[in-house]
Enzyme design. Structure first.
Site, PDB file in Angstrom:
ATOM      1  N   CYS A  82       2.751  -2.278  10.971  1.00 58.10           N
ATOM      2  CA  CYS A  82       3.119  -3.653  10.634  1.00 58.10           C
ATOM      3  C   CYS A  82       4.073  -4.244  11.683  1.00 58.10           C
ATOM      4  O   CYS A  82       3.693  -4.379  12.836  1.00 58.10           O
ATOM      5  CB  CYS A  82       3.686  -3.731   9.222  1.00 58.10           C
ATOM      6  SG  CYS A  82       3.681  -5.411   8.548  1.00 58.10           S
ATOM      7  N   HIS A 191      -1.208  -2.012   6.678  1.00 57.72           N
ATOM      8  CA  HIS A 191      -0.508  -0.851   6.111  1.00 57.72           C
ATOM      9  C   HIS A 191      -1.531   0.210   5.716  1.00 57.72           C
ATOM     10  O   HIS A 191      -2.155   0.098   4.642  1.00 57.72           O
ATOM     11  CB  HIS A 191       0.299  -1.264   4.879  1.00 57.72           C
ATOM     12  CG  HIS A 191       1.514  -2.059   5.188  1.00 57.72           C
ATOM     13  ND1 HIS A 191       2.755  -1.478   5.393  1.00 57.72           N
ATOM     14  CD2 HIS A 191       1.688  -3.398   5.341  1.00 57.72           C
ATOM     15  CE1 HIS A 191       3.643  -2.431   5.659  1.00 57.72           C
ATOM     16  NE2 HIS A 191       3.020  -3.594   5.633  1.00 57.72           N
ATOM     17  N   GLU A 193      -0.956   3.113   4.566  1.00 56.94           N
ATOM     18  CA  GLU A 193      -0.502   3.817   3.361  1.00 56.94           C
ATOM     19  C   GLU A 193      -0.789   3.023   2.089  1.00 56.94           C
ATOM     20  O   GLU A 193      -0.682   3.567   0.982  1.00 56.94           O
ATOM     21  CB  GLU A 193       0.999   4.114   3.466  1.00 56.94           C
ATOM     22  CG  GLU A 193       1.926   2.946   3.232  1.00 56.94           C
ATOM     23  CD  GLU A 193       2.120   2.026   4.433  1.00 56.94           C
ATOM     24  OE1 GLU A 193       3.021   1.175   4.383  1.00 56.94           O
ATOM     25  OE2 GLU A 193       1.357   2.175   5.417  1.00 56.94           O
TER      26      GLU A 193
END
EC number: 4.3.2.10
Length: 220
Positions: A82, A191, A193
């Site tokens: 990011c 992102h 994750e």
């Protein structure tokens, strides 16, 4: 034997989800800013949440810019996420103010010219066919949360033997850089994750590319 990964703990919001996702991807994960952990790990993850200038300030305060630079110069893998991707570029412009970045890549981070910002939600990407990060997931969607991005790429390879970086694009109002793979230095605007199975596969691809250090092999 698992590769070691340090998630840089410099104050960038909640990074526990990244730690858990990397553990599920097969890494032995440490959340730290200690020089030994940052420099000696098989891989370093640099998260980033918030404003470009704030992240740069926080990185400077913990001497992270120097440590990241040392890893890259030594060919040691780094994955930035990011705003972590954004600060690797030359400049960031937010609210009319320009802030210098790390300058690893040419380009300026600017407000996306879209009717609705932030760009929040799932989006497809255009990844190179030989991408390591997107191996097996080139047609998947990933989760983005950002208002700014790098919309132009002008990387001049002056050394004939130097391989140009692999650049992945996405679009929200305009095309913007969604990921870069440049030798030991990789970064994603989205992102991983938070990107479900596709993000998990991307992290497995990256963790799987890490080489366990000779020092660790000897001690174990």
């Amino acid at each position: 034997m698992k590769p070691t990964v340090t998630v840089l703990d410099y104050g960038s919001g909640n990074v526990r989800s990244a730690v858990r996702a990397l553990e599920r991807a097969g890494a032995e994960v440490t959340l730290s800013v200690a020089p030994h952990d940052v420099l000696e790990a098989d891989g370093l993850v640099v998260p980033g949440v918030g404003a470009f200038a704030t992240v740069m300030k926080e990185l400077r305060q913990v001497d992270a810019l120097r440590m990241i630079g040392r890893r890259v110069a030594g060919g040691r893998p780094v994955l930035a996420i990011c705003v972590g991707l954004q600060v690797l570029f030359e400049n960031g412009v937010e609210h009319g103010n320009s802030e210098p970045g790390m300058g690893e890549w040419p380009g300026t981070v600017e407000l996306l010219p879209a009717e609705v910002v932030p760009h929040m939600g799932w989006n497809t990407v255009e990844a190179p066919e030989d991408s390591m990060l997107f191996d097996g997931i080139r047609d998947e969607r990933f989760y983005f949360v950002h208002s700014y991005g790098v919309q132009k790429w002008d990387f001049d390879v002056t050394q004939p033997k130097m391989r140009p970086p692999k650049v992945t694009w996405s679009e929200h109002g305009a095309k913007f850089i969604a990921a870069v793979e440049n030798g030991p230095l990789c970064a994603t605007q989205f992102h991983p994750e938070k990107s479900g199975d596709a993000g998990a596969r991307l992290l497995r691809n990256w963790v799987g590319s890490l080489k366990i250090s000779e020092r660790k092999q000897v001690t174990e």
